[in-house]
Design an enzyme around this catalytic site. Structure first.
Site, PDB file in Angstrom:
ATOM      1  N   TYR A 152     -13.245  83.524  17.046  1.00 27.79           N
ATOM      2  CA  TYR A 152     -12.017  84.237  17.441  1.00 27.79           C
ATOM      3  C   TYR A 152     -11.927  84.368  18.964  1.00 27.79           C
ATOM      4  O   TYR A 152     -10.843  84.455  19.530  1.00 27.79           O
ATOM      5  CB  TYR A 152     -11.980  85.607  16.758  1.00 27.79           C
ATOM      6  CG  TYR A 152     -10.596  86.199  16.608  1.00 27.79           C
ATOM      7  CD1 TYR A 152      -9.561  85.478  16.018  1.00 27.79           C
ATOM      8  CD2 TYR A 152     -10.319  87.489  17.043  1.00 27.79           C
ATOM      9  CE1 TYR A 152      -8.296  86.022  15.873  1.00 27.79           C
ATOM     10  CE2 TYR A 152      -9.059  88.052  16.895  1.00 27.79           C
ATOM     11  CZ  TYR A 152      -8.059  87.312  16.310  1.00 27.79           C
ATOM     12  OH  TYR A 152      -6.807  87.866  16.168  1.00 27.79           O
ATOM     13  N   LYS A 160      -7.087  91.056  21.539  1.00 25.95           N
ATOM     14  CA  LYS A 160      -6.877  92.132  20.548  1.00 25.95           C
ATOM     15  C   LYS A 160      -7.546  93.433  20.994  1.00 25.95           C
ATOM     16  O   LYS A 160      -7.018  94.520  20.736  1.00 25.95           O
ATOM     17  CB  LYS A 160      -7.414  91.707  19.167  1.00 25.95           C
ATOM     18  CG  LYS A 160      -6.568  90.657  18.458  1.00 25.95           C
ATOM     19  CD  LYS A 160      -5.137  91.103  18.204  1.00 25.95           C
ATOM     20  CE  LYS A 160      -4.369  90.150  17.308  1.00 25.95           C
ATOM     21  NZ  LYS A 160      -2.923  90.422  17.281  1.00 25.95           N
TER      22      LYS A 160
HETATM   23  N1  NAD Z   1      -3.205  85.914   9.969  1.00 26.69           N
HETATM   24  C1  NAD Z   1      -4.261  86.688  10.182  1.00 26.69           C
HETATM   25  O1  NAD Z   1      -5.380  86.425   9.709  1.00 26.69           O
HETATM   26  C2  NAD Z   1      -4.086  87.935  11.013  1.00 26.69           C
HETATM   27  C3  NAD Z   1      -5.013  88.982  10.876  1.00 26.69           C
HETATM   28  C4  NAD Z   1      -4.873  90.135  11.668  1.00 26.69           C
HETATM   29  C5  NAD Z   1      -3.815  90.206  12.562  1.00 26.69           C
HETATM   30  N2  NAD Z   1      -2.918  89.160  12.668  1.00 26.69           N
HETATM   31  C6  NAD Z   1      -1.832  89.280  13.637  1.00 26.69           C
HETATM   32  O2  NAD Z   1      -0.596  89.347  12.962  1.00 26.69           O
HETATM   33  C7  NAD Z   1       0.430  88.976  13.865  1.00 26.69           C
HETATM   34  C8  NAD Z   1       1.372  88.009  13.180  1.00 26.69           C
HETATM   35  O3  NAD Z   1       0.707  86.781  12.923  1.00 26.69           O
HETATM   36  P1  NAD Z   1       0.768  86.042  11.529  1.00 26.69           P
HETATM   37  O4  NAD Z   1      -0.639  85.938  11.054  1.00 26.69           O
HETATM   38  O5  NAD Z   1       1.815  86.607  10.644  1.00 26.69           O
HETATM   39  O6  NAD Z   1       1.142  84.547  11.964  1.00 26.69           O
HETATM   40  P2  NAD Z   1       2.542  83.834  12.259  1.00 26.69           P
HETATM   41  O7  NAD Z   1       2.167  82.535  12.894  1.00 26.69           O
HETATM   42  O8  NAD Z   1       3.383  83.791  11.053  1.00 26.69           O
HETATM   43  O9  NAD Z   1       3.215  84.800  13.345  1.00 26.69           O
HETATM   44  C9  NAD Z   1       2.934  84.750  14.717  1.00 26.69           C
HETATM   45  C10 NAD Z   1       4.259  84.963  15.408  1.00 26.69           C
HETATM   46  O10 NAD Z   1       4.100  85.038  16.834  1.00 26.69           O
HETATM   47  C11 NAD Z   1       5.279  84.475  17.372  1.00 26.69           C
HETATM   48  N3  NAD Z   1       5.145  84.134  18.779  1.00 26.69           N
HETATM   49  C12 NAD Z   1       4.242  83.304  19.360  1.00 26.69           C
HETATM   50  N4  NAD Z   1       4.494  83.219  20.687  1.00 26.69           N
HETATM   51  C13 NAD Z   1       5.568  84.017  20.936  1.00 26.69           C
HETATM   52  C14 NAD Z   1       6.323  84.347  22.105  1.00 26.69           C
HETATM   53  N5  NAD Z   1       6.013  83.819  23.301  1.00 26.69           N
HETATM   54  N6  NAD Z   1       7.353  85.223  21.997  1.00 26.69           N
HETATM   55  C15 NAD Z   1       7.682  85.752  20.799  1.00 26.69           C
HETATM   56  N7  NAD Z   1       7.028  85.477  19.654  1.00 26.69           N
HETATM   57  C16 NAD Z   1       5.989  84.611  19.729  1.00 26.69           C
HETATM   58  C17 NAD Z   1       5.514  83.236  16.498  1.00 26.69           C
HETATM   59  O11 NAD Z   1       6.841  82.741  16.629  1.00 26.69           O
HETATM   60  C18 NAD Z   1       5.230  83.807  15.128  1.00 26.69           C
HETATM   61  O12 NAD Z   1       6.416  84.323  14.545  1.00 26.69           O
HETATM   62  C19 NAD Z   1      -0.267  88.427  15.113  1.00 26.69           C
HETATM   63  O13 NAD Z   1      -0.354  89.438  16.088  1.00 26.69           O
HETATM   64  C20 NAD Z   1      -1.656  88.114  14.581  1.00 26.69           C
HETATM   65  O14 NAD Z   1      -2.645  88.094  15.600  1.00 26.69           O
HETATM   66  C21 NAD Z   1      -3.030  88.053  11.900  1.00 26.69           C
END
Ligand code: NAD
Length: 254
Positions: free
Chosen positions: A153, A160
């Site tokens: 990560y 984060k």
């Molecule tokens: N998937 C996992 O395992 C996980 C676990 C914990 C936290 N998260 C967090 O959840 C959140 C959403 O991610 P997800 O897993 O749903 O994946 P996802 O890829 O569906 O969503 C990520 C989003 O970030 C957006 N993004 C990227 N660059 C951007 C920018 N410059 N301006 C505006 N938007 C932008 C993308 O368009 C996308 O909609 C993130 O913060 C991620 O770190 C994810």
């Protein structure tokens, strides 16, 4: 009556129907909220996904690295909603060099991009929405537990950790405006963001085993439900908090 009856929400981060934000948007509508989505990049794609929601909401453009987008955000949201009660930050990105075991060699420019999009934008988004939150409200962000160093990560973990700190400072400064700021620390979920992490399989293999409650890598609903709860009226005195939605892994020794 749903727990978000009458609430007006801005939901960022819908990219596919596997996005955590997609479940947030769907459940929020089912719970009585009116929502506006923001999309990044190809808006037609986000609009297509948005049509799968119970009531297709407006989609407005937001690149959190674009100051014009941020400066005009309140006006553009204001064309659809007369105010905001909740804002969901579901945005994360790190260049490939930031992930996958390259920690000692990642150049600053790439770390800067990761921190700009994944950390600083939490503040930018909250401040951009402030003019619409005159009656107070809630801001919720998506976190991945940053209290330890995980495999692969890497700099996203550092971003984060910054997000967790940013949430506490925002809670301090937005509390007097009646705005609560909290994070949901989700376990690993198979979204586009996760698929771009080289070695993500390490999490996939170990998490369900370690979690006392078990863990479904394809189910974004538990994380989304926590976001909804934090935006509802049922956490009126909670801010600067991190709610773990990870099957319990954070509580268990390796
Ligand atoms: N998937 C996992 O395992 C996980 C676990 C914990 C936290 N998260 C967090 O959840 C959140 C959403 O991610 P997800 O897993 O749903 O994946 P996802 O890829 O569906 O969503 C990520 C989003 O970030 C957006 N993004 C990227 N660059 C951007 C920018 N410059 N301006 C505006 N938007 C932008 C993308 O368009 C996308 O909609 C993130 O913060 C991620 O770190 C994810």
């Amino acid at each position: 009556m749903g727990i978000l009856e009458g609430k007006r929400l801005l939901v960022t981060g819908v990219l596919t129907d596997a996005s955590i934000a997609f479940s947030v948007a769907r459940l929020a509508q089912e719970e009585g909220a009116t929502i506006v989505l923001t999309g990044f990049g190809r808006l037609s794609l986000v609009e297509r996904i948005a049509r799968r929601l119970p009531e297709p909401p407006p989609v407005i453009e937001l690149d959190v690295q674009n100051t014009d987008h941020l400066d005009s955000l309140a006006d553009r949201v204001g064309e659809h909603l007369d105010g905001l009660d909740g804002v969901v930050h579901s945005i994360g990105f790190a260049p490939q060099s930031c992930l996958g075991g390259n920690f000692l060699n990642t150049p600053w420019e790439d770390v800067a991009t990761a921190v700009h999009i994944s950390t600083y934008s939490f503040k930018s988004l909250a401040v951009a929405c402030l003019p619409l939150m005159k009656e107070g409200g809630a801001v919720v962000g998506l976190d991945f537990d940053a209290t330890r160093a995980w495999p692969v990560y890497d700099w996203m973990g550092v971003a984060k950790a910054g997000l967790e700190s940013c949430a506490r400072y925002l809670a301090r400064d937005l509390g007097p405006h009646g705005i609560r700021v909290n994070l949901v620390a989700a376990g690993p979920l198979r979204t586009m963001a996760a698929k771009s992490i080289p070695g993500f399989k390490e999490f996939e293999d170990s998490w369900p085993e370690k979690a006392p409650l078990g863990w479904d890598l394809a189910d974004t609903v538990p994380a989304a439900k926590a976001c909804l709860a934090l935006m509802s009226d049922w956490f009126p005195a909670t801010t600067g908090e991190i709610v773990h939605v990870d099957g319990g892994v954070h509580a268990i020794g390796a």
